[in-house]
Design a protein around this motif. Sequence first.
Motif, mmCIF file in Angstrom:
data_model
loop_
_atom_site.group_PDB
_atom_site.id
_atom_site.type_symbol
_atom_site.label_atom_id
_atom_site.label_comp_id
_atom_site.label_asym_id
_atom_site.label_seq_id
_atom_site.Cartn_x
_atom_site.Cartn_y
_atom_site.Cartn_z
ATOM 1 N N TRP A 109 40.975 40.275 40.151
ATOM 2 C CA TRP A 109 40.688 40.652 38.773
ATOM 3 C C TRP A 109 41.702 41.673 38.267
ATOM 4 O O TRP A 109 42.258 41.526 37.166
ATOM 5 C CB TRP A 109 39.265 41.206 38.696
ATOM 6 C CG TRP A 109 38.878 41.755 37.364
ATOM 7 C CD1 TRP A 109 38.842 41.086 36.171
ATOM 8 C CD2 TRP A 109 38.471 43.102 37.091
ATOM 9 N NE1 TRP A 109 38.437 41.931 35.172
ATOM 10 C CE2 TRP A 109 38.203 43.169 35.702
ATOM 11 C CE3 TRP A 109 38.305 44.232 37.872
ATOM 12 C CZ2 TRP A 109 37.765 44.342 35.083
ATOM 13 C CZ3 TRP A 109 37.868 45.402 37.264
ATOM 14 C CH2 TRP A 109 37.612 45.452 35.888
ATOM 15 N N SER A 112 45.164 40.017 37.620
ATOM 16 C CA SER A 112 45.294 39.061 36.513
ATOM 17 C C SER A 112 44.902 39.647 35.162
ATOM 18 O O SER A 112 45.165 39.028 34.130
ATOM 19 C CB SER A 112 44.432 37.826 36.789
ATOM 20 O OG SER A 112 43.057 38.172 36.872
ATOM 21 N N THR A 113 44.259 40.832 35.157
ATOM 22 C CA THR A 113 43.800 41.430 33.904
ATOM 23 C C THR A 113 44.651 42.659 33.626
ATOM 24 O O THR A 113 44.342 43.771 34.075
ATOM 25 C CB THR A 113 42.304 41.820 34.003
ATOM 26 O OG1 THR A 113 41.566 40.695 34.491
ATOM 27 C CG2 THR A 113 41.755 42.220 32.650
ATOM 28 N N GLN A 141 36.586 46.574 30.128
ATOM 29 C CA GLN A 141 36.561 45.225 30.678
ATOM 30 C C GLN A 141 35.864 45.285 32.033
ATOM 31 O O GLN A 141 36.004 46.257 32.773
ATOM 32 C CB GLN A 141 37.984 44.681 30.853
ATOM 33 C CG GLN A 141 38.793 44.610 29.580
ATOM 34 C CD GLN A 141 38.209 43.650 28.576
ATOM 35 O OE1 GLN A 141 37.744 42.559 28.946
ATOM 36 N NE2 GLN A 141 38.198 44.039 27.310
ATOM 37 N N ARG A 144 35.164 39.648 36.193
ATOM 38 C CA ARG A 144 34.672 38.344 35.747
ATOM 39 C C ARG A 144 34.331 37.476 36.943
ATOM 40 O O ARG A 144 35.090 37.406 37.920
ATOM 41 C CB ARG A 144 35.729 37.643 34.899
ATOM 42 C CG ARG A 144 35.352 36.218 34.519
ATOM 43 C CD ARG A 144 36.325 35.624 33.535
ATOM 44 N NE ARG A 144 36.012 34.220 33.277
ATOM 45 C CZ ARG A 144 36.568 33.505 32.304
ATOM 46 N NH1 ARG A 144 37.470 34.069 31.516
ATOM 47 N NH2 ARG A 144 36.244 32.242 32.134
#
Length: 288
Positions: A109, A112-113, A141, A144
Amino acid sequence: MRRTDEAWLAERWADDSTQVLVLAGTRLRPVDGLPQWVRPAESPDGTRVLLGHTDGVTRFAVIAHPDSVPGRREEWVGVRALFPRLISSDPALATQVPWLFHAIGLAEWHWSTRFCPRCGGRLRSTHAGHELTCEGCGKPQFPRTDPAVIMAVTLGEPGSDEEKILLGRAPSWPPGRFSTLAGFCEPGETLEDAVRREVLEETGVRVGEVAYFGNQPWPLPGSLMLGFTARALSEQIVVDGDELAEAHWFTRADLRGETERGIAVPSGISISSSLMESWLGEPLADGW
């Protein structure tokens, strides 16, 4: 919560009993095929992530840039490389899996974020690595997790020698390697309907009754696998040629290796293996 208790986090990081899993991006450097835990003083700089505190021991992961870690690049491998050791019969090794999956899921996470989806601002790690807060608009955030269904589809009288299970082979897999079908749940779709849709799309087989089996986190890169059993209403198979290269019905004798239909199936760590073993009524032979 401990994730926002900066004094406690600093105290635990300073404790020599604390264990740290170092990740180069999303890859790790195993020792003898197992995760390597080091002391805080031995870890490189990076994003510090709290994994948990159990039995008096605190565990962190440090997500470092691949260029800042020691060793040759090829020594750092994906988590799948550790599966052969983790699925051994040693119960002590099985306790490594939740910590490892937690760390890898958060690393995937973080990796990629990178930017805020609202304003494009840079994100800052907060809450001991479990939130990313935008430095521009302040929007947080959260990690996910994508729900995915995985199912053991069967046909025939339950428990009989004639009962069969539907298994498929992905185009990228070598010949002879098969597994239960799986797919992601779409927005506005129930899990049961996702099972029926995925099986129909990939194999042309219609499914009726669907029952929940169990679940497994699968942070590769960020899924929760929701297992189901399902009863087929039709037998003819028409593969889509995209998600699957081939699919067939297999008997229990096939899975036991008692027939000439030699196949390799998942073993140990995967919920696919659990689904098949539950249907088979015994452990699977060595798989992949």
